[in-house]
Design an enzyme around this catalytic site. Structure first.
Site, PDB file in Angstrom:
ATOM      1  N   CYS A   2       0.853  -1.180   0.000  1.00 52.00           N
ATOM      2  CA  CYS A   2       0.000   0.000   0.000  1.00 52.00           C
ATOM      3  C   CYS A   2       0.895   1.239   0.000  1.00 52.00           C
ATOM      4  CB  CYS A   2      -0.865   0.008   1.246  1.00 52.00           C
ATOM      5  SG  CYS A   2      -1.668  -1.564   1.543  1.00 52.00           S
ATOM      6  N   ARG A  27       1.277   1.845  -5.981  1.00 58.86           N
ATOM      7  CA  ARG A  27       1.504   0.895  -4.891  1.00 58.86           C
ATOM      8  C   ARG A  27       0.229   0.178  -4.460  1.00 58.86           C
ATOM      9  NH1 ARG A  27       6.458   1.247  -2.146  1.00 58.86           N
ATOM     10  NH2 ARG A  27       5.509  -0.140  -0.670  1.00 58.86           N
ATOM     11  N   TRP A  73      -3.790  -1.766  -1.249  1.00 56.56           N
ATOM     12  CA  TRP A  73      -3.804  -2.984  -2.057  1.00 56.56           C
ATOM     13  C   TRP A  73      -4.214  -4.077  -1.083  1.00 56.56           C
ATOM     14  CZ3 TRP A  73      -1.534  -7.841  -2.218  1.00 56.56           C
ATOM     15  CH2 TRP A  73      -1.601  -8.518  -3.427  1.00 56.56           C
ATOM     16  N   ASN A  99       1.041  -0.116   6.201  1.00 58.87           N
ATOM     17  CA  ASN A  99       1.475  -0.830   5.006  1.00 58.87           C
ATOM     18  C   ASN A  99       2.166  -2.090   5.488  1.00 58.87           C
ATOM     19  OD1 ASN A  99       2.512  -1.574   2.561  1.00 58.87           O
ATOM     20  ND2 ASN A  99       4.018   0.079   2.438  1.00 58.87           N
ATOM     21  N   GLY A 100       1.745  -3.262   4.990  1.00 54.61           N
ATOM     22  CA  GLY A 100       2.379  -4.516   5.410  1.00 54.61           C
ATOM     23  C   GLY A 100       1.341  -5.519   5.867  1.00 54.61           C
ATOM     24  N   GLU A 483      10.311 -12.463 -20.374  1.00 51.50           N
ATOM     25  CA  GLU A 483       9.965 -11.084 -20.046  1.00 51.50           C
ATOM     26  C   GLU A 483       8.883 -10.556 -20.994  1.00 51.50           C
ATOM     27  OE1 GLU A 483      10.266  -9.334 -17.609  1.00 51.50           O
ATOM     28  OE2 GLU A 483      10.050  -7.259 -18.206  1.00 51.50           O
ATOM     29  N   LYS A 487       5.257  -9.147 -19.862  1.00 57.73           N
ATOM     30  CA  LYS A 487       4.833  -7.774 -20.200  1.00 57.73           C
ATOM     31  C   LYS A 487       3.437  -7.804 -20.809  1.00 57.73           C
ATOM     32  CE  LYS A 487       6.716  -5.642 -18.323  1.00 57.73           C
ATOM     33  NZ  LYS A 487       7.786  -6.096 -17.487  1.00 57.73           N
ATOM     34  N   GLU A 490       0.577  -9.172 -18.035  1.00 61.88           N
ATOM     35  CA  GLU A 490       0.273  -8.392 -16.834  1.00 61.88           C
ATOM     36  C   GLU A 490      -0.509  -7.118 -17.133  1.00 61.88           C
ATOM     37  OE1 GLU A 490       3.701  -6.961 -14.649  1.00 61.88           O
ATOM     38  OE2 GLU A 490       4.818  -6.641 -16.482  1.00 61.88           O
ATOM     39  N   HIS A 506       6.906 -30.705 -26.648  1.00 60.20           N
ATOM     40  CA  HIS A 506       6.740 -31.706 -25.588  1.00 60.20           C
ATOM     41  C   HIS A 506       5.427 -31.496 -24.842  1.00 60.20           C
ATOM     42  CE1 HIS A 506      10.689 -33.408 -26.242  1.00 60.20           C
ATOM     43  NE2 HIS A 506      11.132 -32.167 -26.390  1.00 60.20           N
ATOM     44  N   LYS A 604       2.921  -2.112  -7.463  1.00 65.66           N
ATOM     45  CA  LYS A 604       4.375  -2.096  -7.558  1.00 65.66           C
ATOM     46  C   LYS A 604       4.950  -2.335  -6.162  1.00 65.66           C
ATOM     47  CE  LYS A 604       7.684   0.144 -10.439  1.00 65.66           C
ATOM     48  NZ  LYS A 604       7.674  -0.813 -11.541  1.00 65.66           N
TER      49      LYS A 604
END
Ligand code: F6R
Length: 609
Positions: A2, A27, A73, A99-100, A483, A487, A490, A506, A604
Site C-alpha cells: 500500500c 503501490r 492494495w 502498510n504490510g 519477459e 509484459k 500483466e 513436448h 508495484k
C-alpha cells in the site's frame, strides 16, 4: 504494497496528502483514505482509485495542517470503504494507516476482545490501532512507549503512521520490513512509503530503520530506538529529479519510461565505466573479491528474475563461473546449499520486495557474500547487502517494469565482464570489444523507438483481442521471451506463455491452432536454424508468427510479420529485443482500453509474501 503519506507543517495537509497519494497510486489502488487533524480528527475514505476520494472531498473545507493518508492494495478483507485506511481505535484515541501484514492479528484480536475491544473491519490493521491504544492506556507512558510495546508484540511487516488524540501536533511513525522515508523542509515534515510521494516538496530525507520509531513535529523529527532512547539521524539528499516522476505529456508512465530507456541505460553505463574501464570501487567490489568467487546464485522475483535468467547465460559463458537462478519465494524456503565461496546476487528495482529481502537475509545467515542490484537508494535490500550496484533508472512509476529491467541487464552485463576479466577468462581485446558494444546499446534502443513503432502498433491493432499468445526462443532468446510474455499478460490480461523453442513440442504445441499468435525471438546466430525449425512446426499448425530478429538472420520463410532489430554482440541482444516486446505489450493494452499503468490486482513493490 500500500502507499502511505503524511504531512505536519504550515500548509493545508489535504492538498499534500492527495497529491502524494496520486503519486503513490502504483503501490495499490483498491481504496484510499485520509485523516486530517483540525480541532478533531476527520476521516474520509472511498473505494477504488484516488479520484473517487478526491470527488468525495471536493466541497469539504479541510484546513488542518496535519494529516495522514493511505492507498490500499487489499490483503485482509475485500476492497471496501469499511476496510480502507485510516483505521481508528474503539474510542478514537488512535488513528492509523498501515502498510504490510500483521501475521498474528487473530491472536491479538482474541487478546483485545477479552479487554472489551470491538472490531468493525476485516483487516489486520485495525488491531494495530487498538493494541497501541491498549498499551497507551495501560501504561500511561505516552506514544513512544505504546508504539514500542506494540512493535515487540506484533509479528509481520509494517510501516505505520499514527495520530494520537491527545497529541494534536504530532504524527508518530514506526517500521519493520516495509518501506518508509521521512522528509523535511522549511514548511514542515513529511512521511511516505516511497520517494515520489514527497519529491515535489523536498529531496531531503531521513531513512528510518527496522524497529525504529519517530515523532514528526511541525519543524523537526525525533527518532527513537526500541528502548525509547532518542537516536540521531543524518539527513540525506535524494538525487531523483521530480520530472522523472511526472508524466510530462505522455499518455502513460509506461510509454514514458520505455522512451527513457536510452538515457537511463547510458547513465547506468557511465556510472560504472570510467575511461573505458569498469569501476565497481564505490560498491566495494574489487578484482580480488571477484577472482575468488567459485559460483553464483541469482535470486529475484518477476521481471528481475528474468534479468537473472539472461545473466546466467552471459556470466557462465564469459567467466566460466557456474550460475544458478532462483525465484526468491522458492529460494527462501528451499534451504539452498550455499558455500562460502559463493556469491548471492539479489536483483530488485524497489529493494523492498519481501521475498527477495528474505532471500538476502537467508544468504547472509549462511555467511555467504551478497551483492544487490537495486534501483532505490536507501531501500532495505540496498542497506542489508554486502555490496550494492545501483541502477540509475530513476523513479519507475508504471507497475510493469521497463526501464528498471533494462538498467538491471546493463549492471549484470558489466558484472559479467568484470568477473570474466578478474578470472582472466577474457583478454584485454575482448574486454574492450564488449565494453565498446555496451556503449552502443542506448543508440540501438533509440533506433527501435524511432523506426519500429508503427509496425508494432500494427500488430497490436490486429491482435489485441486474441485469447492467447506464445513467446518462444532458445538461449538468451528464451530468457527474453519470459519477459516479453510477462509484459503482455500483466497489462493486457491476455493469457501468454514463454517457452524454450525446443520444448514446445513436448506438450504445449497442442494449444497452437489457426491464428494463434506466436512471437519468435531469433537473435542467436549459432542456434537460429533450430529456432526456425520450431517456428516452422508452429506455422504448419496454423500459428501466426511475428519474429523479432536482426536483419542478418533470415526469418522470411517462417515470419508472417517481422520486426527488425539492430545488430549487437550475442550477449547483449536481450537489451535490444526486449524493446519491441515491451512496446507490443503496451500497445495491445492500449488498444484494449486498459489502465496500462495500474493493471488489475497488481501493485508495484510487493512487500508482502
Ligand atoms: C513486472 C514487474 C514485477 C517485478 C517484481 C520484482 O513488470 O514489475 O514482476 O519485477 O515484482 O520487483 P522488484 O524488482 O522491485 O524486486
Amino acid at each position: 504494497m500500500c502507499g502511505i503519506v503524511g504531512y505536519n507543517g504550515k500548509n493545508k495537509a489535504i492538498d499534500i496528502l492527495l497529491e502524494g497519494l496520486s503519486n503513490l497510486e502504483y503501490r495499490g489502488y483498491d481504496s484510499a483514505g485520509v485523516a486530517i487533524r483540525d480541532k478533531n480528527i476527520k476521516i474520509y475514505k472511498a473505494k477504488g482509485k484516488i479520484i473517487n476520494l478526491k470527488e468525495k472531498l471536493e466541497n469539504k473545507k479541510l484546513n488542518g495542517t496535519c494529516g495522514i493518508g493511505h492507498t490500499r492494495w487489499a490483503t485482509h478483507g475485500e476492497p471496501s470503504e469499511n476496510n480502507a485506511h485510516p483505521h481508528i481505535s474503539n474510542d478514537g484515541n488512535v488513528t492509523l494507516v498501515h502498510n504490510g501484514i500483521i501475521e498474528n492479528y487473530q491472536e491479538l484480536i482474541q487478546k483485545l476482545t477479552k479487554h472489551d475491544y470491538k472490531f468493525y473491519s476485516d483487516t489486520d490493521t485495525e488491531v494495530l490501532a487498538n493494541i497501541i491504544d491498549y498499551y497507551y492506556k495501560k501504561y500511561k507512558m505516552g506514544p513512544i512507549d505504546a508504539i514500542n510495546r506494540t512493535m515487540v508484540r506484533v509479528r509481520g511487516s509494517y510501516a505505520i503512521a499514527v495520530m494520537f488524540k491527545e497529541y494534536p501536533d504530532e504524527i508518530w511513525v514506526a517500521r519493520k520490513d516495509s518501506p518508509m522515508i521521512i522528509g523535511k523542509n522549511d514548511d514542515g515534515t513529511y512521511l511516505a512509503s516511497d520517494v515520489p510521494a514527497i519529491l515535489k516538496y523536498t529531496n531531503n530525507v531521513y531513512y528510518i530503520d527496522n524497529l525504529e520509531a519517530a515523532c514528526l513535529k511541525k519543524d523537526k523529527v525525533i527518532f527513537y530506538d526500541l528502548n525509547g532512547d532518542v537516536i540521531e539521524k543524518e539527513i540525506k539528499k535524494v538525487k531523483w529529479d521530480i520530472a522523472a516522476a511526472e508524466k510530462s505529456g505522455y499518455e502513460h508512465f509506461m510509454i514514458k519510461e520505455i522512451y527513457e530507456q536510452p538515457e537511463v541505460i547510458s547513465k547506468t553505463i557511465n556510472s560504472y565505466v570510467k575511461n573505458d574501464i569498469i569501476n565497481f570501487k564505490e560498491c566495494g567490489l574489487n578484482k580480488r573479491i571477484l577472482k575468488d568467487i567459485e559460483s553464483i546464485y541469482i535470486v529475484a522475483c518477476g521481471s528481475a528474475y528474468h534479468v537473472g535468467v539472461c545473466s546466467q547465460y552471459v556470466i557462465e559463458e564469459l567467466s566460466k563461473t557456474p550460475v544458478r537462478v532462483d525465484i526468491a519465494s522458492e529460494f527462501r524456503y528451499r534451504k539452498p546449499l550455499l558455500n562460502k565461496k559463493e556469491l548471492v546476487i539479489i536483483i530488485s528495482q524497489s529493494g523492498e520486495t519481501a521475498d527477495s529481502l528474505a532471500a538476502l537475509r537467508e544468504a547472509k545467515k549462511m555467511g555467504v557474500k551478497t551483492l544487490a542490484i537495486v534501483n532505490v537508494v536507501g531501500s532495505s535490500i540496498a542497506r542489508e547487502a554486502d555490496y550494492v550496484l545501483y541502477t540509475l533508472a530513476g523513479p519507475e512509476i508504471a507497475v510493469a517494469t521497463t526501464k528498471a529491467f533494462s538498467t538491471q541487464l546493463i549492471a549484470m552485463y558489466l558484472f559479467a565482464i568484470e568477473l570474466a576479466s578478474a578470472k582472466r577468462r577474457i583478454d584485454k581485446k575482448e574486454y574492450s570489444r564488449l565494453l565498446n558494444e555496451i556503449k552502443l546499446i542506448p543508440g540501438k534502443v533509440q533506433t527501435i523507438l524511432d523506426k519500429e513503432i508503427k509496425r508494432i502498433q500494427k500488430v497490436a491493432s490486429e491482435f489485441y483481442s486474441v485469447p492467447d499468445a506464445f513467446y518462444i526462443g532458445r538461449g538468451l532468446d528464451y530468457a527474453i521471451s519470459l519477459e516479453g510474455s510477462l509484459k503482455l499478460k500483466e497489462i493486457s490480461y491476455i493469457h501468454s506463455e514463454a517457452y524454450a523453442a525446443g520444448e514446445l513440442k513436448h506438450g504445449t504445441i497442442s494449444l497452437i491452432e489457426n491464428n494463434t499468435l506466436v512471437l519468435g525471438i531469433v537473435t542467436d546466430e549459432e542456434i537460429y536454424e533450430k529456432t526456425i525449425s520450431n517456428l516452422t512446426e508452429v506455422k504448419s499448425r496454423g500459428g501466426y508468427i511475428v519474429t523479432v530478429a536482426p536483419k542478418k538472420i533470415d526469418v522470411s520463410k517462417v515470419s508472417n510479420y517481422k520486426i527488425t532489430i539492430p545488430e549487437t554482440i550475442k550477449y547483449f541482444y536481450p537489451s535490444i529485443s526486449v524493446i519491441p516486446l515491451q512496446l507490443l505489450g503496451y500497445y495491445i493494452a492500449v488498444s484494449k482500453g486498459l489502465d496500462v499503468d495500474k493493471p488489475r490486482n497488481l501493485a508495484k513493490s510487493v512487500t508482502v509474501e
